[in-house]
Design an enzyme around this catalytic site. Structure first.
Site, mmCIF file in Angstrom:
data_model
loop_
_atom_site.group_PDB
_atom_site.id
_atom_site.type_symbol
_atom_site.label_atom_id
_atom_site.label_comp_id
_atom_site.label_asym_id
_atom_site.label_seq_id
_atom_site.Cartn_x
_atom_site.Cartn_y
_atom_site.Cartn_z
ATOM 1 C CG ASP A 72 -2.436 0.573 0.749
ATOM 2 O OD1 ASP A 72 -2.340 1.794 0.474
ATOM 3 O OD2 ASP A 72 -3.388 -0.162 0.824
ATOM 4 C CG HIS A 100 -4.491 2.125 -1.956
ATOM 5 N ND1 HIS A 100 -4.484 2.876 -0.796
ATOM 6 C CD2 HIS A 100 -5.743 1.792 -2.364
ATOM 7 C CE1 HIS A 100 -5.642 3.168 -0.472
ATOM 8 N NE2 HIS A 100 -6.481 2.724 -1.434
ATOM 9 C CD GLU A 116 -10.086 3.836 -0.685
ATOM 10 O OE1 GLU A 116 -11.214 3.982 0.008
ATOM 11 O OE2 GLU A 116 -8.937 3.494 -0.308
ATOM 12 C CD1 TRP A 174 -14.183 -2.072 -2.070
ATOM 13 C CD2 TRP A 174 -14.612 -1.091 -0.346
ATOM 14 N NE1 TRP A 174 -14.011 -0.858 -2.687
ATOM 15 C CE2 TRP A 174 -14.132 -0.204 -1.458
ATOM 16 C CE3 TRP A 174 -14.704 -0.428 0.924
ATOM 17 C CZ2 TRP A 174 -13.909 1.183 -1.364
ATOM 18 C CZ3 TRP A 174 -14.540 1.081 0.982
ATOM 19 C CH2 TRP A 174 -13.833 1.907 -0.034
#
Length: 580
Positions: free
Chosen positions: A170, A241, A308, A416
């Site tokens: 990450d 990420h 993201e 998610w």
């Protein structure tokens, strides 16, 4: 008998219990040798008995191919115990049930004096509801030493969970040794400091944090998990990420927009604007990373994140915009989809399957035809970041001739952001693992009280997790013969560790809620959450705390956190509204 997860069929028999003693042995049936070694190791440590196969053989292990691979029967009476599994996995689950029947002391690593080892006379027939019963452990935000990961695997096995999703990379840290690209761990495995609590507090600890697993460490973890019928699914997060990787190799970033050479491993939590570029050199770099990942992890699935990923840098990048034009894509969402599909194909060519967060659906994933990628000129691909002098590892996917029309994606989706992504994916024919953050993100707080350490997210109590239903009505109500619902291959609880900096914190957030989740994933519960026997589970959970104590799990006590489990003054990010 207070078993967790509850078995499908349980019958107490009107016969005396069986008592284990120093002369009790294990009779090893064909194909059960590895399961027998594990039974002797775990029960032998707890009881102090050798359980020697040369003894009376009053514990018998057998396989029955008529059972499902994870199904088992457990039969006990005054003359002995018989464990029958459809395969080795079923025998492993039968062993966990036997340990629970023996009492909490059977989960310890050394015998307690004066313990009487009795198994009641019962017949149990059991099998899991879902094939994927997982837990995500984020070791990127806060690194957990290998011993803590092995301990977590013991906890999963004790609850009949069978997937460890290991979040290895990450923005805040790269945790897997890649021999071809050593700077990923030399630079990317540590950060100068860490944010304490939520960003609004503007608080740092100014203490370097880091660590990584060698490839041999990870092979040990994989082998240890396999002994416990657990698959380890690695996650290499991309194209977002990715700041830890960019800090190690700045050429991976969008150098025409950002001075990537000035970036370090990120010391904040949250969504990071620095994402991978989409050059051929970066594709080849990721392929080289994945080649080593596949050598370590035999799992069918490899998780590539996809969540993201802000598009601002791609929008500002002339190179990214040229790529969009070259490929005939509509926008940056389709560019990310192209990026993900590239590795979907790459993994499929090697007999593996991509799984990603539900954002991989954006821009189109399951389409019949895709734009053909331009071949990578050899003089370009030779300039990709690498360890100088390292041997070639084969030809990258863009170098090979590609068909004009691609097959439909075999990628699976981790849903998610709620149920919606999973519903859309299942309707489109993708396999789905349901892990909606509103229900099974176990980093979310367990109560509304001010004593909860670093309160984050929604209140998700033990009862809330027990009433989680993985199959939403949008799928079960479809008039398709259950085809879409059948694409929900499993469920997963996620533990993100921004606010958990050691194994004690992980224990507190995970348990006892992970025990409730295990029952949801395994047992044949009523599909209507309101119809579930919460009072019965609460009674069984009260007995289960003694098992967690025996395992050394520092769970959240029903009365609230212990004084040492609190983090007074550390700001969290609670969400007041109840999730939908």
């Amino acid at each position: 008998m207070d078993l967790i997860p509850a078995p499908r069929r349980f019958r107490a028999l009107p016969e005396p219990a069986f008592t284990l003693g120093p002369d009790t042995g294990v009779r090893v049936g064909p194909g059960t040798g590895r399961a027998a070694r594990r039974l002797r190791a775990e029960l032998g440590a707890a009881t102090g008995f050798d359980l020697d196969p040369a003894s009376d053989g009053r514990i018998e292990l057998a396989l029955d191919p008529a059972l499902g691979a994870e199904a088992y029967r457990l039969e006990s009476g005054p003359d002995g115990i018989r464990l029958t599994g459809g395969a080795e996995a079923g025998l492993g689950h039968a062993l966990q049930t036997l340990r629970q029947l023996l009492g909490p002391a059977a989960l310890r690593r050394a015998p307690l004096p004066g313990t009487r080892w009795e198994v009641p006379a019962v017949r149990i027939e059991d099998a899991p509801r879902f094939g994927w019963r997982g837990a995500l452990l984020d070791v990127s935000r806060h690194f957990l030493p290998k011993a803590d990961v092995l301990r977590f695997l013991d906890q999963l096995a004790a609850h009949k969970l069978n997937v460890l999703h290991l979040h290895l990379t990450d923005d805040q840290g790269w945790r897997i040794e890649i021999r071809r690209h050593p700077r990923l761990t030399e630079v990317g495995a540590w950060r100068e400091r860490s944010m304490v609590g939520f960003r609004a507090a503007d608080r740092r600890d100014d203490r370097p944090h880091g660590g990584y697993y060698t490839q041999d460490d990870l092979r040990e973890i994989v082998a240890y998990a396999a002994e416990r019928q657990i698959a380890v699914v690695p996650e290499i997060d991309l194209p977002g990420h990715a700041q830890a990787a960019i800090a190690a190799y700045p050429e991976l970033g969008n150098t025409d927009v950002v001075d990537t050479a000035a970036l370090g491993v990120w010391t904040d939590w949250g969504v990071n604007p620095n994402v991978l570029n989409v050059s051929d050199a970066t594709l080849c770099f990721v392929e080289e990373v994945l080649e080593e990942v596949l050598e370590i992890f035999p799992s069918t699935f490899v998780h590539l994140g996809g969540d993201e990923c802000p598009k601002d840098q791609w929008k500002a990048s002339p190179a990214a915009q040229a790529r969009i034009k070259e490929l005939g894509l509509a926008d940056e969402d389709e560019l990310q989809s192209w990026f993900i599909r590239h590795f979907d194909r790459w993994l499929a060519e090697r007999g593996r399957r991509l799984i990603g967060w539900d954002e991989i659906l954006e821009g189109g994933l399951a389409i019949a035809a895709e734009p053909k990628a331009a071949p990578v000129p050899r003089e370009t691909s030779d300039k990709r970041p690498r360890n100088e002098g390292a041997p070639e590892r084969g030809t990258s996917a863009p170098d090979r001739e590609q068909p004009e029309v691609r097959p439909r994606s075999r990628a699976a989706v981790s849903s998610w952001r709620g149920y919606a992504g999973g519903v859309a994916a299942a309707k489109a024919g993708h396999d789905v693992v349901m892990c909606p953050e509103q229900h099974v993100y176990l980093d979310h707080r367990q109560a509304a009280g001010e004593d909860e350490p670093i309160p984050v997210g929604y209140v998700r109590t033990l009862e809330d997790v027990y009433r989680f239903e993985p199959l939403p009505p949008e799928l079960t109500a479809l008039d398709d013969g259950g085809a879409a619902a059948a694409h929900v291959i499993g469920v997963q609880a996620n533990l993100w560790t921004e606010f958990m900096d050691d194994a004690r914190d992980v224990d507190y957030r995970a348990f006892p809620r992970l025990a409730a989740f295990a029952e949801v994933a395994w047992s044949d519960l009523p599909r209507d959450p309101a119809a579930r026997d919460w009072a019965g589970f609460e009674r069984r959970a009260a007995a289960h705390y003694a098992r967690l104590d025996a395992l050394g799990v520092e769970y959240r006590h029903p009365a609230g956190p212990r004084p040492w489990q609190r983090r007074p003054g550390v700001l969290g990010r609670p969400i007041d509204a109840r999730p939908e």
